[in-house]
Design a protein around this motif. Structure first.
Motif, mmCIF file in Angstrom:
data_model
loop_
_atom_site.group_PDB
_atom_site.id
_atom_site.type_symbol
_atom_site.label_atom_id
_atom_site.label_comp_id
_atom_site.label_asym_id
_atom_site.label_seq_id
_atom_site.Cartn_x
_atom_site.Cartn_y
_atom_site.Cartn_z
ATOM 1 N N LEU A 1 35.446 53.830 34.684
ATOM 2 C CA LEU A 1 35.887 53.228 35.751
ATOM 3 C C LEU A 1 37.386 53.239 35.963
ATOM 4 C CD1 LEU A 1 35.521 51.697 38.327
ATOM 5 C CD2 LEU A 1 35.287 49.409 36.991
ATOM 6 N N GLU A 2 38.156 53.105 34.738
ATOM 7 C CA GLU A 2 39.675 53.091 34.762
ATOM 8 C C GLU A 2 39.820 54.534 34.870
ATOM 9 O OE1 GLU A 2 41.582 50.977 31.752
ATOM 10 O OE2 GLU A 2 40.004 49.672 31.452
ATOM 11 N N HIS A 3 39.019 55.626 34.385
ATOM 12 C CA HIS A 3 39.552 56.946 34.815
ATOM 13 C C HIS A 3 39.398 57.419 36.189
ATOM 14 C CE1 HIS A 3 40.108 57.841 30.404
ATOM 15 N NE2 HIS A 3 38.935 57.258 30.250
ATOM 16 N N MET A 4 38.405 56.593 36.960
ATOM 17 C CA MET A 4 37.960 57.138 38.258
ATOM 18 C C MET A 4 39.157 56.750 39.295
ATOM 19 S SD MET A 4 34.111 55.977 38.152
ATOM 20 C CE MET A 4 33.849 56.294 39.966
ATOM 21 N N VAL A 5 39.748 55.547 39.077
ATOM 22 C CA VAL A 5 40.765 55.038 39.900
ATOM 23 C C VAL A 5 42.099 55.660 39.782
ATOM 24 C CG1 VAL A 5 39.395 53.004 40.334
ATOM 25 C CG2 VAL A 5 41.190 53.207 38.549
ATOM 26 N N ASP A 6 42.834 55.480 40.720
ATOM 27 C CA ASP A 6 44.438 55.976 40.766
ATOM 28 C C ASP A 6 45.254 55.270 40.008
ATOM 29 O OD1 ASP A 6 43.797 58.523 42.465
ATOM 30 O OD2 ASP A 6 43.507 56.866 43.995
ATOM 31 N N THR A 7 45.009 53.867 40.208
ATOM 32 C CA THR A 7 46.190 52.783 39.417
ATOM 33 C C THR A 7 45.175 51.534 39.021
ATOM 34 O OG1 THR A 7 47.697 53.210 41.035
ATOM 35 C CG2 THR A 7 47.995 51.471 39.838
ATOM 36 N N VAL A 8 45.695 51.561 37.654
ATOM 37 C CA VAL A 8 44.925 50.229 36.787
ATOM 38 C C VAL A 8 46.083 48.970 36.589
ATOM 39 C CG1 VAL A 8 43.725 49.480 34.906
ATOM 40 C CG2 VAL A 8 43.224 51.677 35.795
ATOM 41 N N LEU A 9 45.932 48.157 37.245
ATOM 42 C CA LEU A 9 46.638 46.925 37.030
ATOM 43 C C LEU A 9 46.036 45.775 36.168
ATOM 44 C CD1 LEU A 9 48.327 46.696 40.542
ATOM 45 C CD2 LEU A 9 49.213 47.831 38.734
ATOM 46 N N TYR A 10 46.815 45.209 35.173
ATOM 47 C CA TYR A 10 46.463 43.973 34.586
ATOM 48 C C TYR A 10 47.327 43.030 34.725
ATOM 49 C CZ TYR A 10 42.749 46.392 31.549
ATOM 50 O OH TYR A 10 41.828 47.251 31.000
ATOM 51 N N PHE A 11 46.662 41.693 34.997
ATOM 52 C CA PHE A 11 47.173 40.427 35.344
ATOM 53 C C PHE A 11 47.170 39.565 34.181
ATOM 54 C CE2 PHE A 11 47.981 37.159 39.179
ATOM 55 C CZ PHE A 11 49.261 37.518 39.027
ATOM 56 N N GLU A 12 48.283 39.436 33.578
ATOM 57 C CA GLU A 12 48.422 38.827 32.397
ATOM 58 C C GLU A 12 49.116 37.467 32.565
ATOM 59 O OE1 GLU A 12 50.562 41.287 29.855
ATOM 60 O OE2 GLU A 12 49.202 42.923 29.822
#
Length: 458
Positions: free
Chosen positions: A228-239
């Motif tokens: 799933l993380e490879h499919m999208v363009d941007t991965v954001l984590y809210f920490e």
């Protein structure tokens, strides 16, 4: 009609197996393999002899169509995205429950709607009345944002195709959606993979920005298949820590900008507020005269950030002294302690060590080694660092202190906040005339220890 074949799939990495087994051979996780039904479709198993269509090829020098970024109006979010939202992109946002993912996206979509952009918010976890109540609390009552409560992928795509494509669509969350042609429960590997693929295909086909909210596991990773993380363009984590009001939005993947960029927010009663100067916020309440405290001048993406590192060293009679770390890598701490013992003879092996990064920030760059070492030695000697001093540098296993990148940016940020001294690695250009900071060069870890033990270690 033959019954669809079944397979066993790892819920952590998505690897398929013919039979069940306790450990996944790809990600080495235990008890993550479960039975998954295959997708029911009329697609052939092989390509056979049928010819496909010719793909149109283009050259690198052909003009690129103008696709300006869409600014959300929330500068910290735009910073983490690399300058705003890109039309046709797919963005995945993950974070712990209750950290503020839905609040942030609702604020962003409400701000875009108030600017006249057509935005849609689909919630699979809350009713529309609940989303409306949150919007009222955030001051977005008059925003022309379209809301929907649906978990069927087919109904969502049909709704989006029934009118002009919107500028942005929020799916909260991807684990709640289900595709009716997949014989498995929502949130499983097959469902998440198929639903994400269909939504990303819609984004590319229509030029709509799709923002997907993702649940996280107990380890902090986004639940579902890693693909799933490879499919999208941007991965954001809210920490962030629920005990602190600070929230960090970190970009770990961005096809349209730099990675490791952060946006800093503060959780208030009326939603998330931007923090334009996070260094001042992280250093609030810092007491420079207290032993065991050091100010680290770090770099998060393109932004210099000053943060306080706190250490407590106490003698222990236990066979296995305790090591507690918050906000830093525990393996890195073990390395720093070993170097201090082997190269400086401090004898920390028999001490309990507690390390904390103030403000809930998580630090990963090696430049924090010397700041951590300074805090540890200060706590052990009960001698504080000089007032208004920042520390940074990478520690090698030989005890040498190595230089780090963007020294000038770190020193400028420190000078802006009133710091006048800096403990820096060697081979750095002296910039005290331009910046106004006095630099003390540390070539080896013994030079740092000598500052606290000028007469040697007894």
């Amino acid at each position: 009609m033959a019954k669809p074949p079944k397979s066993y799939v790892c819920n952590n990495c998505g690897t398929a197996y013919r039979r069940w087994q306790g450990k996944c051979e790809e990600c080495n996780e235990w008890n993550t393999i479960s039975l998954e039904d295959a997708v029911v479709s009329g697609a052939p198993k092989g390509l056979s002899g049928k010819k496909g269509q010719t793909v149109a090829l283009v050259s690198l020098d052909e003009p690129i169509p103008d696709a300006p970024r869409l600014m959300t109006g929330i500068s910290e979010l735009d910073r983490a995205l690399g300058g705003g939202l890109v039309p046709g992109s797919a963005i995945l946002i993950g974070g712990d429950p209750g950290i503020g993912k839905s609040t942030l996206l609702l604020q962003a979509m409400g701000a875009l709607a108030l600017k006249g952009e057509d935005c849609v918010y689909f919630s699979g976890e809350e009713a529309t009345a609940q989303v409306q109540m949150r919007a009222n609390r955030l001051g977005l009552r008059g925003a022309p944002l379209k809301l929907g409560c649906e978990t069927s992928l087919r109904d969502i795509l049909t709704t989006l195709d029934s009118s002009k494509p919107p500028k942005a669509v929020v799916i909260d969350s991807i684990q709640t959606l289900y595709a009716d042609h997949v014989e498995s429960a929502p949130g499983t590997v097959s469902q998440v993979r198929v639903c994400a693929h269909e939504l990303i295909s819609y984004a590319k086909r229509r030029g709509t920005i799709v923002l997907l909210v993702g649940h996280v596991t107990k380890d902090g990773q986004i639940a579902g298949p890693r693909v799933l993380e490879h499919m999208v363009d941007t991965v954001l984590y809210f920490e962030g820590d629920r005990g602190h009001q600070f929230r960090i939005l970190r970009a770990v993947k961005n096809r349209f900008g730099g990675t490791d960029e952060i946006g800093v927010f503060e959780m208030t009663g009326i939603g998330l507020e931007e923090v334009p100067n996070p260094s001042a916020l992280f250093l609030a309440g810092h007491n420079a005269r207290e032993p065991g405290s050091a100010v680290f001048a770090g770099i998060e993406g393109t932004r210099p950030v000053l943060v306080e590192i706190q250490a407590l060293v106490a003698r222990s009679s236990a066979a296995n002294p305790r090591r507690a770390v918050v906000g830093w890598d525990s393996g890195r701490l073990a390395m720093v302690l070993a170097v201090l013992d082997a190269r400086a003879g401090l004898g920390l092996a028999g001490c309990d060590v507690y390390l904390n990064v103030a403000g809930g920030l998580k630090i990963s760059e090696p430049a924090a080694d010397i700041a951590v070492a300074a805090a540890l030695v200060s706590s052990l000697s009960q001698i504080p660092l000089p007032d208004e001093t920042v520390v940074f540098g990478e520690l090698s296993l030989s005890g040498d202190i190595r230089s780090v990148a963007q020294t000038e940016a770190r020193l400028k940020e420190a000078a802006k906040l009133g710091f006048v001294k800096a403990m820096t690695p060697p081979s750095q250009k002296k910039t005290d005339k331009d910046i106004g900071i006095e630099q003390q060069t540390l070539a080896r870890v013994s030079d740092l220890v000598a500052h606290f033990f000028p007469e040697g270690i007894n």
